[in-house]
Design a protein around this motif. Structure first.
Motif, PDB file in Angstrom:
ATOM      1  N   ILE A 254     -17.386  -9.917  -3.958  1.00  0.00           N
ATOM      2  CA  ILE A 254     -17.078  -8.829  -3.038  1.00  0.00           C
ATOM      3  C   ILE A 254     -15.869  -8.042  -3.556  1.00  0.00           C
ATOM      4  O   ILE A 254     -15.025  -8.579  -4.268  1.00  0.00           O
ATOM      5  CB  ILE A 254     -16.810  -9.328  -1.595  1.00  0.00           C
ATOM      6  CG1 ILE A 254     -15.559 -10.198  -1.531  1.00  0.00           C
ATOM      7  CG2 ILE A 254     -18.017 -10.051  -1.035  1.00  0.00           C
ATOM      8  CD1 ILE A 254     -15.064 -10.413  -0.116  1.00  0.00           C
ATOM      9  N   GLN A 255     -15.833  -6.760  -3.187  1.00  0.00           N
ATOM     10  CA  GLN A 255     -14.734  -5.897  -3.653  1.00  0.00           C
ATOM     11  C   GLN A 255     -13.489  -6.195  -2.831  1.00  0.00           C
ATOM     12  O   GLN A 255     -13.331  -5.690  -1.726  1.00  0.00           O
ATOM     13  CB  GLN A 255     -15.122  -4.431  -3.488  1.00  0.00           C
ATOM     14  CG  GLN A 255     -16.279  -3.996  -4.353  1.00  0.00           C
ATOM     15  CD  GLN A 255     -16.644  -2.544  -4.074  1.00  0.00           C
ATOM     16  OE1 GLN A 255     -17.150  -2.210  -3.014  1.00  0.00           O
ATOM     17  NE2 GLN A 255     -16.358  -1.674  -5.029  1.00  0.00           N
ATOM     18  N   MET A 256     -12.607  -7.004  -3.391  1.00  0.00           N
ATOM     19  CA  MET A 256     -11.431  -7.469  -2.664  1.00  0.00           C
ATOM     20  C   MET A 256     -10.470  -6.327  -2.311  1.00  0.00           C
ATOM     21  O   MET A 256      -9.719  -6.433  -1.348  1.00  0.00           O
ATOM     22  CB  MET A 256     -10.676  -8.505  -3.507  1.00  0.00           C
ATOM     23  CG  MET A 256     -11.527  -9.677  -3.957  1.00  0.00           C
ATOM     24  SD  MET A 256     -11.541 -10.985  -2.739  1.00  0.00           S
ATOM     25  CE  MET A 256     -12.691 -12.139  -3.480  1.00  0.00           C
ATOM     26  N   ASP A 257     -10.473  -5.267  -3.102  1.00  0.00           N
ATOM     27  CA  ASP A 257      -9.520  -4.170  -2.876  1.00  0.00           C
ATOM     28  C   ASP A 257     -10.066  -3.074  -1.966  1.00  0.00           C
ATOM     29  O   ASP A 257      -9.365  -2.103  -1.675  1.00  0.00           O
ATOM     30  CB  ASP A 257      -9.118  -3.541  -4.221  1.00  0.00           C
ATOM     31  CG  ASP A 257      -8.379  -4.526  -5.101  1.00  0.00           C
ATOM     32  OD1 ASP A 257      -7.652  -5.374  -4.537  1.00  0.00           O
ATOM     33  OD2 ASP A 257      -8.536  -4.477  -6.336  1.00  0.00           O
ATOM     34  N   ASN A 258     -11.331  -3.230  -1.578  1.00  0.00           N
ATOM     35  CA  ASN A 258     -11.982  -2.186  -0.783  1.00  0.00           C
ATOM     36  C   ASN A 258     -11.634  -2.369   0.702  1.00  0.00           C
ATOM     37  O   ASN A 258     -11.893  -3.410   1.298  1.00  0.00           O
ATOM     38  CB  ASN A 258     -13.494  -2.303  -1.018  1.00  0.00           C
ATOM     39  CG  ASN A 258     -14.261  -1.231  -0.309  1.00  0.00           C
ATOM     40  OD1 ASN A 258     -13.977  -0.910   0.839  1.00  0.00           O
ATOM     41  ND2 ASN A 258     -15.248  -0.674  -0.989  1.00  0.00           N
ATOM     42  N   ARG A 259     -11.049  -1.305   1.289  1.00  0.00           N
ATOM     43  CA  ARG A 259     -10.591  -1.355   2.671  1.00  0.00           C
ATOM     44  C   ARG A 259     -11.738  -1.605   3.654  1.00  0.00           C
ATOM     45  O   ARG A 259     -11.580  -2.339   4.636  1.00  0.00           O
ATOM     46  CB  ARG A 259      -9.924  -0.016   3.013  1.00  0.00           C
ATOM     47  CG  ARG A 259      -8.790  -0.136   3.976  1.00  0.00           C
ATOM     48  CD  ARG A 259      -8.217   1.258   4.238  1.00  0.00           C
ATOM     49  NE  ARG A 259      -7.969   1.406   5.666  1.00  0.00           N
ATOM     50  CZ  ARG A 259      -6.913   0.881   6.262  1.00  0.00           C
ATOM     51  NH1 ARG A 259      -6.020   0.221   5.563  1.00  0.00           N
ATOM     52  NH2 ARG A 259      -6.738   1.032   7.563  1.00  0.00           N
ATOM     53  N   THR A 260     -12.887  -1.005   3.379  1.00  0.00           N
ATOM     54  CA  THR A 260     -14.048  -1.210   4.248  1.00  0.00           C
ATOM     55  C   THR A 260     -14.465  -2.684   4.231  1.00  0.00           C
ATOM     56  O   THR A 260     -14.725  -3.283   5.278  1.00  0.00           O
ATOM     57  CB  THR A 260     -15.229  -0.335   3.779  1.00  0.00           C
ATOM     58  OG1 THR A 260     -14.753   0.999   3.575  1.00  0.00           O
ATOM     59  CG2 THR A 260     -16.349  -0.345   4.783  1.00  0.00           C
ATOM     60  N   VAL A 261     -14.510  -3.232   3.022  1.00  0.00           N
ATOM     61  CA  VAL A 261     -14.881  -4.645   2.882  1.00  0.00           C
ATOM     62  C   VAL A 261     -13.872  -5.521   3.612  1.00  0.00           C
ATOM     63  O   VAL A 261     -14.231  -6.452   4.347  1.00  0.00           O
ATOM     64  CB  VAL A 261     -14.972  -5.032   1.384  1.00  0.00           C
ATOM     65  CG1 VAL A 261     -15.153  -6.536   1.222  1.00  0.00           C
ATOM     66  CG2 VAL A 261     -16.113  -4.292   0.702  1.00  0.00           C
ATOM     67  N   GLN A 262     -12.590  -5.215   3.425  1.00  0.00           N
ATOM     68  CA  GLN A 262     -11.530  -5.989   4.075  1.00  0.00           C
ATOM     69  C   GLN A 262     -11.683  -5.961   5.594  1.00  0.00           C
ATOM     70  O   GLN A 262     -11.620  -7.002   6.260  1.00  0.00           O
ATOM     71  CB  GLN A 262     -10.158  -5.433   3.675  1.00  0.00           C
ATOM     72  CG  GLN A 262      -9.810  -5.678   2.206  1.00  0.00           C
ATOM     73  CD  GLN A 262      -8.583  -4.900   1.759  1.00  0.00           C
ATOM     74  OE1 GLN A 262      -8.064  -4.046   2.492  1.00  0.00           O
ATOM     75  NE2 GLN A 262      -8.124  -5.175   0.539  1.00  0.00           N
TER      76      GLN A 262
HETATM   77  C1  LIG Z   1     -16.245   0.124  -0.280  1.00  0.00           C
HETATM   78  O1  LIG Z   1     -17.315  -0.672   0.245  1.00  0.00           O
HETATM   79  C2  LIG Z   1     -18.247   0.062   0.986  1.00  0.00           C
HETATM   80  C3  LIG Z   1     -19.218  -0.949   1.642  1.00  0.00           C
HETATM   81  O2  LIG Z   1     -19.689  -1.869   0.730  1.00  0.00           O
HETATM   82  C4  LIG Z   1     -18.948   1.060   0.091  1.00  0.00           C
HETATM   83  O3  LIG Z   1     -19.897   1.806   0.831  1.00  0.00           O
HETATM   84  C5  LIG Z   1     -17.892   1.971  -0.521  1.00  0.00           C
HETATM   85  O4  LIG Z   1     -18.521   2.851  -1.452  1.00  0.00           O
HETATM   86  C6  LIG Z   1     -16.805   1.193  -1.215  1.00  0.00           C
HETATM   87  N1  LIG Z   1     -15.721   2.078  -1.633  1.00  0.00           N
HETATM   88  C7  LIG Z   1     -15.226   2.072  -2.868  1.00  0.00           C
HETATM   89  C8  LIG Z   1     -14.104   3.016  -3.123  1.00  0.00           C
HETATM   90  O5  LIG Z   1     -15.662   1.362  -3.771  1.00  0.00           O
END
Ligand SMILES: *[C@@H]1O[C@H](CO)[C@@H](O)[C@H](O)[C@H]1NC(C)=O
Ligand SMILES: *[C@@H]1O[C@H](CO)[C@@H](O)[C@H](O)[C@H]1NC(C)=O
Length: 200
Positions: free
Chosen positions: A154-162
């Motif tokens: 998972i994208q640890m730095d992504n605010r949405t993911v967080q």
């Molecule tokens: C962050 O995660 C969301 C949901 O997985 C995704 O839609 C979005 O493109 C991501 N943003 C970045 C900057 O990677």
């Protein structure tokens, strides 16, 4: 019914007498391993120093845990045999690669070439056996492993993911805790039962 049971007994006796054990290790495979051990010789004191590569006590637990562990063992064997294959000198080295190098023991010996080819084919055979067992009987464990690997992706730095992960945490925390609790209670019950049995 009687007849069937009788035939089973006779078959078992026959297998015992003829020395054909009902083992999952095919005789051909066992023979190949014994042959390979002629090549991979080490002193007996080293082989039996009480320090196996795969410690027996890591194989405890319930069936699911044992199978996950065994999947890991099979995978490790795959890697290991891959390394052993790589360490064998290639059967036909690319032209000119060997000419200005000083002779080193074990690689320049012409007599050894057929032996090495033999070792290679034997290792390949063992590898096939391991891969067959792994891909046909350990599919669930393979899937679990991939799911575990995906967890880490998972994208640890992504605010949405967080944010989403935080929102999902209460439910998951509850589930993780109750799962651990149930397992412990079951273990305690089993220990209590065993104590009762010992007293009786
Ligand atoms: C962050 O995660 C969301 C949901 O997985 C995704 O839609 C979005 O493109 C991501 N943003 C970045 C900057 O990677
Ligand atoms: C493999 O072969 C060895 C030596 O012939 C024998 O002692 C051993 O019991 C065999 N193991 C299995 C699992 O068949």
């Amino acid at each position: 019914m009687m007849m069937m049971a009788l035939m089973k007994v006779i078959l078992c006796l026959w297998l015992t007498v003829t020395g054909v054990s009902a083992s999952y290790v095919p005789q051909e495979m066992n023979k190949t391993i014994q042959n390979l051990l002629q090549h991979y010789k080490i002193p007996l004191v080293e082989r039996f120093n009480g320090n196996p590569v795969f410690p027996k006590d890591s194989m405890d637990g319930n069936v699911e845990m044992k199978m996950i562990f065994m999947h890991g063992v099979l995978e490790t064997y795959e890697d290991l045999i891959g390394h052993m294959l790589k360490q064998l000198p290639t059967a036909s080295p690319p032209l000119g690669s060997n000419q200005d190098k000083p002779a080193s023991p074990g690689t320049s010996n012409d007599d050894a070439a057929p032996v090495k080819a033999d070792v290679r084919s034997k290792l390949m055979y063992i590898l096939e056996k391991i891969q067959f067992l792994k891909t046909h009987r350990y599919q669930e464990q393979e899937k679990l492993l991939h799911r575990l690997q995906n967890l880490k992706k998972i994208q640890m730095d992504n605010r949405t993911v967080q944010s989403k992960a935080l929102w999902e945490l209460p439910q998951l925390f509850e589930k993780a805790s109750s799962l651990a609790d149930n397992t412990m209670r079951r273990r305690r019950r089993r220990q209590a039962r065993n104590r009762m049995r010992l007293k009786a």
